[in-house]
Scaffold this motif. Structure first.
Motif, PDB file in Angstrom:
ATOM      1  N   MET A   1     -60.093 -26.063  -9.907  1.00 35.27           N
ATOM      2  CA  MET A   1     -59.097 -25.373  -9.088  1.00 35.27           C
ATOM      3  C   MET A   1     -59.566 -23.961  -8.760  1.00 35.27           C
ATOM      4  SD  MET A   1     -55.665 -26.350 -11.288  1.00 35.27           S
ATOM      5  CE  MET A   1     -54.543 -25.495 -10.220  1.00 35.27           C
ATOM      6  N   ASN A   2     -59.169 -23.477  -7.551  1.00 34.46           N
ATOM      7  CA  ASN A   2     -59.353 -22.060  -7.271  1.00 34.46           C
ATOM      8  C   ASN A   2     -57.974 -21.418  -7.134  1.00 34.46           C
ATOM      9  OD1 ASN A   2     -58.374 -22.659  -4.687  1.00 34.46           O
ATOM     10  ND2 ASN A   2     -60.421 -22.743  -3.780  1.00 34.46           N
ATOM     11  N   GLY A   3     -57.936 -20.162  -6.765  1.00 39.83           N
ATOM     12  CA  GLY A   3     -56.659 -19.450  -6.699  1.00 39.83           C
ATOM     13  C   GLY A   3     -55.690 -20.038  -5.697  1.00 39.83           C
ATOM     14  N   TYR A   4     -56.191 -20.550  -4.577  1.00 36.42           N
ATOM     15  CA  TYR A   4     -55.308 -21.155  -3.576  1.00 36.42           C
ATOM     16  C   TYR A   4     -54.679 -22.431  -4.128  1.00 36.42           C
ATOM     17  CZ  TYR A   4     -57.806 -17.958  -0.491  1.00 36.42           C
ATOM     18  OH  TYR A   4     -58.351 -16.832   0.092  1.00 36.42           O
ATOM     19  N   ASP A   5     -55.459 -23.192  -4.896  1.00 27.00           N
ATOM     20  CA  ASP A   5     -54.907 -24.396  -5.526  1.00 27.00           C
ATOM     21  C   ASP A   5     -53.814 -24.025  -6.527  1.00 27.00           C
ATOM     22  OD1 ASP A   5     -56.740 -26.097  -4.164  1.00 27.00           O
ATOM     23  OD2 ASP A   5     -58.279 -25.619  -5.668  1.00 27.00           O
ATOM     24  N   VAL A   6     -54.050 -22.981  -7.301  1.00 28.43           N
ATOM     25  CA  VAL A   6     -53.045 -22.526  -8.268  1.00 28.43           C
ATOM     26  C   VAL A   6     -51.772 -22.107  -7.541  1.00 28.43           C
ATOM     27  CG1 VAL A   6     -52.486 -20.804 -10.022  1.00 28.43           C
ATOM     28  CG2 VAL A   6     -54.780 -21.805  -9.944  1.00 28.43           C
ATOM     29  N   MET A   7     -51.928 -21.328  -6.471  1.00 23.37           N
ATOM     30  CA  MET A   7     -50.768 -20.872  -5.712  1.00 23.37           C
ATOM     31  C   MET A   7     -49.991 -22.058  -5.144  1.00 23.37           C
ATOM     32  SD  MET A   7     -49.059 -18.202  -4.729  1.00 23.37           S
ATOM     33  CE  MET A   7     -50.172 -16.794  -4.855  1.00 23.37           C
TER      34      MET A   7
ATOM     35  N   GLN B   1     -56.137 -15.376 -13.198  1.00 26.33           N
ATOM     36  CA  GLN B   1     -55.267 -15.891 -14.253  1.00 26.33           C
ATOM     37  C   GLN B   1     -53.856 -15.296 -14.206  1.00 26.33           C
ATOM     38  OE1 GLN B   1     -58.098 -14.163 -14.654  1.00 26.33           O
ATOM     39  NE2 GLN B   1     -58.124 -12.982 -16.580  1.00 26.33           N
ATOM     40  N   ASP B   2     -53.672 -14.240 -13.398  1.00 25.50           N
ATOM     41  CA  ASP B   2     -52.356 -13.599 -13.309  1.00 25.50           C
ATOM     42  C   ASP B   2     -51.440 -14.245 -12.274  1.00 25.50           C
ATOM     43  OD1 ASP B   2     -53.129 -11.754 -15.211  1.00 25.50           O
ATOM     44  OD2 ASP B   2     -53.749 -10.246 -13.740  1.00 25.50           O
ATOM     45  N   ILE B   3     -51.953 -15.219 -11.502  1.00 27.16           N
ATOM     46  CA  ILE B   3     -51.153 -15.776 -10.412  1.00 27.16           C
ATOM     47  C   ILE B   3     -49.807 -16.330 -10.884  1.00 27.16           C
ATOM     48  CG2 ILE B   3     -51.038 -17.588  -8.646  1.00 27.16           C
ATOM     49  CD1 ILE B   3     -54.046 -17.171  -8.193  1.00 27.16           C
ATOM     50  N   PRO B   4     -49.746 -17.186 -11.927  1.00 25.63           N
ATOM     51  CA  PRO B   4     -48.433 -17.704 -12.346  1.00 25.63           C
ATOM     52  C   PRO B   4     -47.455 -16.610 -12.757  1.00 25.63           C
ATOM     53  CG  PRO B   4     -50.193 -19.042 -13.256  1.00 25.63           C
ATOM     54  CD  PRO B   4     -50.849 -17.832 -12.668  1.00 25.63           C
ATOM     55  N   THR B   5     -47.941 -15.620 -13.507  1.00 24.09           N
ATOM     56  CA  THR B   5     -47.061 -14.538 -13.943  1.00 24.09           C
ATOM     57  C   THR B   5     -46.567 -13.709 -12.767  1.00 24.09           C
ATOM     58  OG1 THR B   5     -48.173 -14.402 -16.089  1.00 24.09           O
ATOM     59  CG2 THR B   5     -46.904 -12.470 -15.390  1.00 24.09           C
ATOM     60  N   LEU B   6     -47.471 -13.378 -11.854  1.00 23.79           N
ATOM     61  CA  LEU B   6     -47.073 -12.589 -10.688  1.00 23.79           C
ATOM     62  C   LEU B   6     -46.096 -13.357  -9.802  1.00 23.79           C
ATOM     63  CD1 LEU B   6     -50.495 -10.946  -9.765  1.00 23.79           C
ATOM     64  CD2 LEU B   6     -48.423  -9.754 -10.521  1.00 23.79           C
ATOM     65  N   MET B   7     -46.275 -14.654  -9.671  1.00 23.91           N
ATOM     66  CA  MET B   7     -45.339 -15.443  -8.867  1.00 23.91           C
ATOM     67  C   MET B   7     -43.965 -15.501  -9.535  1.00 23.91           C
ATOM     68  SD  MET B   7     -46.330 -16.574  -5.940  1.00 23.91           S
ATOM     69  CE  MET B   7     -45.507 -18.128  -5.597  1.00 23.91           C
TER      70      MET B   7
ATOM     71  N   GLU C   1     -56.886 -27.218 -16.891  1.00 26.58           N
ATOM     72  CA  GLU C   1     -56.156 -27.413 -18.147  1.00 26.58           C
ATOM     73  C   GLU C   1     -55.392 -26.150 -18.571  1.00 26.58           C
ATOM     74  OE1 GLU C   1     -60.508 -26.499 -19.165  1.00 26.58           O
ATOM     75  OE2 GLU C   1     -59.357 -27.727 -17.711  1.00 26.58           O
ATOM     76  N   ASP C   2     -55.731 -25.005 -17.964  1.00 21.13           N
ATOM     77  CA  ASP C   2     -55.042 -23.760 -18.298  1.00 21.13           C
ATOM     78  C   ASP C   2     -53.797 -23.520 -17.444  1.00 21.13           C
ATOM     79  OD1 ASP C   2     -57.010 -23.306 -20.133  1.00 21.13           O
ATOM     80  OD2 ASP C   2     -58.053 -21.741 -18.990  1.00 21.13           O
ATOM     81  N   PHE C   3     -53.582 -24.377 -16.447  1.00 22.80           N
ATOM     82  CA  PHE C   3     -52.436 -24.138 -15.554  1.00 22.80           C
ATOM     83  C   PHE C   3     -51.126 -24.482 -16.259  1.00 22.80           C
ATOM     84  CE2 PHE C   3     -49.245 -25.554 -12.506  1.00 22.80           C
ATOM     85  CZ  PHE C   3     -49.173 -24.441 -11.677  1.00 22.80           C
ATOM     86  N   SER C   4     -50.222 -23.545 -16.227  1.00 24.83           N
ATOM     87  CA  SER C   4     -48.888 -23.746 -16.787  1.00 24.83           C
ATOM     88  C   SER C   4     -47.907 -22.902 -15.978  1.00 24.83           C
ATOM     89  CB  SER C   4     -48.852 -23.336 -18.264  1.00 24.83           C
ATOM     90  OG  SER C   4     -47.539 -23.430 -18.781  1.00 24.83           O
ATOM     91  N   TYR C   5     -46.840 -23.561 -15.524  1.00 21.53           N
ATOM     92  CA  TYR C   5     -45.847 -22.813 -14.753  1.00 21.53           C
ATOM     93  C   TYR C   5     -44.501 -23.511 -14.873  1.00 21.53           C
ATOM     94  CZ  TYR C   5     -43.491 -20.282 -11.033  1.00 21.53           C
ATOM     95  OH  TYR C   5     -42.607 -19.483 -10.347  1.00 21.53           O
TER      96      TYR C   5
END
Length: 544
Positions: A1-7, A129-135, A166-170
């Motif tokens: 995944m990249n940042g766009y995928d996370v978003m 790594q800050d994307i979930p928290t910032l969102m 595996e680190d994605f959590s939201y």
């Protein structure tokens, strides 16, 4: 995944089903891969307007999102966000960003700095790594207290980094609400019950709190008439015996009369802002305010009593407090509020009937509104105005009885705003008939996004009131008008709409209006947007 995928994954977790967008923006494709539909607009401001309309009709429960490229895309979107901020609309703005090393180097556009004055919160992603928290922070700020647009800029060098799947959590953000202090409730209710001529001023906070049933119960229990603000129009049913209608730049005669008699005003879900497009409160009147935004208390008017909390919860508290004083039956109509109000409304209809049923050619805009109402009804219709005279004419003469049946807007008044608003409204409520009433000047600003509605099969009805001028602008520029005809406009907008793929008609006589609107509804049922251009008279007379 990249940042766009996370978003994209975060947006999916929040229930986002579409993105209003304009490329180039990598997030568009990342979202599309997981089933989030892109709605590509013709101009960035219109894309923001689409997200805005969606958020309004959803009352922020589902929220609109707009994304676009860094630099020019972000620059073009500014006006739409400014309007959303002025009207306190919760929406998420996701601009691209230049590489972090370019920040501060002229002429690199800095969206965070530029947008800070017109958003509730604006930030930049510095670490992937800050994307979930910032969102989570962005969405919490967007929805909490007084709602409003938020912005999170996505620098390209951060967003293209790797993020271990595996680190994605939201987890979706929860909306937290609060009641008011019981002591404050006692003060507000006691002052209202002591007043001889109280008026409730209901703002759009009622709509976002989905508190119309509580407002009706409270008004009936206290026998208090209700006016709505421009943004709050439709928060209280306008066929109710206690409805005064709406007060904005124009207003109903009932609003004018009762404000003239008022000795106590209770604002619920309104900021009590002084603005050209809000009906002012009378001088020297005692005011109380129920709001979820403490910063609004006393900002423009002296407020003697206040209660801070969610409008729905606070109204429920006030209902119980009234019952403690008066019992379950509430207050009798000793002031003959209902009778006085009925007399005013009957006189309004009698005085304006000649305009509502005018046979004039060019056509009276008031006749146009009556024909829209006859064709579409009001219970299953969402209608919005555009800036200028379409707003001032429609607001006091269109009675709506369903929450969000009318989208009133205008602390900022950008021409062409209604087109995107209508598209967003239809996305939020596809079962509704959605009508956008705009002038010829407004169509010049936002009309090309009719093609967006055609291409995306979003069946709205646009009514263009074409009187060939910018109404009353001759008084603002008399020499330019006399010498150069600077207030004159021209064009056949039905031909433009036909070229964009919409069902299009041009109407020049009032007896042709009904059939034109019926054919437009038929086109909508087939998934096709419609535009009805009506050649109208220059009409400067408005109620209020």
């Amino acid at each position: 995944m990249n940042g766009y995928d996370v978003m994209a994954r975060v947006l999916q977790a929040e229930g986002v089903e579409f993105l209003a967008a304009f490329p180039h923006q990598t997030l568009i494709d990342a979202a599309a891969k997981i089933g989030i539909r892109p709605i590509i607009c013709r101009q960035e401001r219109a894309g923001v307007n689409i997200a805005d309309g969606f958020s309004r009709v959803s009352n922020g429960r589902n929220f609109g999102v707009f994304t676009m490229q860094q630099g020019p895309g972000s620059e073009n979107a500014f006006a739409g966000v400014a309007q959303a901020y002025a009207d306190s609309v919760p929406m998420l703005h996701l601009p691209g960003g230049e590489r972090l090393p370019r920040l501060g180097i002229n002429p690199t556009f800095d969206a965070v700095t530029t947008y800070t004055p017109i958003t509730k919160w604006a930030a930049r992603i510095h670490r992937i790594q800050d994307i979930p928290t910032l969102m989570r922070t962005a969405i919490t700020r967007m929805r909490s207290g007084n709602p409003g647009p938020v912005l999170l800029e996505m620098p390209v060098d951060v967003m293209t980094q790797d993020f271990p799947e595996e680190d994605f959590s939201y987890y979706p953000v929860q909306h937290h609400l609060s009641m008011a202090s019981p002591k404050d409730i006692e003060g507000v209710v006691g002052a209202l019950l002591d007043a001889k001529e109280p008026v409730i001023v209901a703002g759009q906070g009622i709509l976002y709190a989905q508190a119309t049933p509580e407002l009706i119960e409270f008004a009936e229990l206290t026998n208090t008439p209700v006016m709505t603000t421009l943004a709050g129009k439709s928060a209280f049913p306008e066929d109710h015996a206690l409805s005064l209608g709406t007060g904005g730049h124009s207003c109903t005669p009932a609003v004018s009369h009762f404000l003239g008699q008022m000795d106590f005003g209770l604002g619920v879900g309104t900021s009590f802002t002084r603005n050209t497009f809000t009906t002012p409160m009378p001088d020297g009147v005692v005011l109380a305010q129920v709001t979820n935004c403490p910063e609004d208390i006393g900002k423009d008017y002296e407020v003697a009593y206040a209660a801070v909390g969610d409008a729905k919860l606070v109204l429920r508290q006030m209902i119980e407090e009234v019952k403690n004083h008066l019992g379950d039956e509430g207050a009798p109509d000793n002031r003959d509020v209902v009778g006085r109000l009925a007399t005013l409304q009957q006189k309004f209809q009698e005085d304006w009937n000649s305009r509502f049923n005018s046979e004039e050619v060019p056509i009276s805009p008031y006749r146009v509104f009556q024909e829209i109402k006859a064709a579409c009804g009001t219970s299953n219709t969402i209608i919005t105005h555009d800036s200028g005279y379409p707003r001032d004419q429609l607001v006091p003469t269109w009675n709506t009885n369903t929450p969000r049946g009318y989208l009133g807007w205008g602390k900022s008044t950008q021409l062409g705003y209604g087109m995107g608003l209508a598209i967003g409204a239809k996305l939020a409520a596809p079962q509704k008939t959605v009508v956008n009433v705009m002038g010829d000047a407004a169509f010049g600003m936002g009309g090309m996004d009719l093609e967006t509605a055609v291409r995306e099969e979003i069946p709205i009805i646009t009514v263009v009131l074409n009187n060939g001028v910018m109404t009353k602008y001759d008084s603002h520029m008399p020499t330019a008008t006399t010498r150069y005809a600077s207030n004159a406009l021209g064009g056949n907008y039905a031909q433009v709409a036909e070229g964009l793929g919409a069902h299009a008609e041009r109407v020049e006589t009032p007896n042709d209006l009904s059939s034109a609107f019926q054919r437009s509804l038929d086109a909508n049922r087939e998934g096709k947007p419609a535009l009805v251009e009506v050649v109208t008279k220059v009409e400067e007379v408005v109620p209020g």
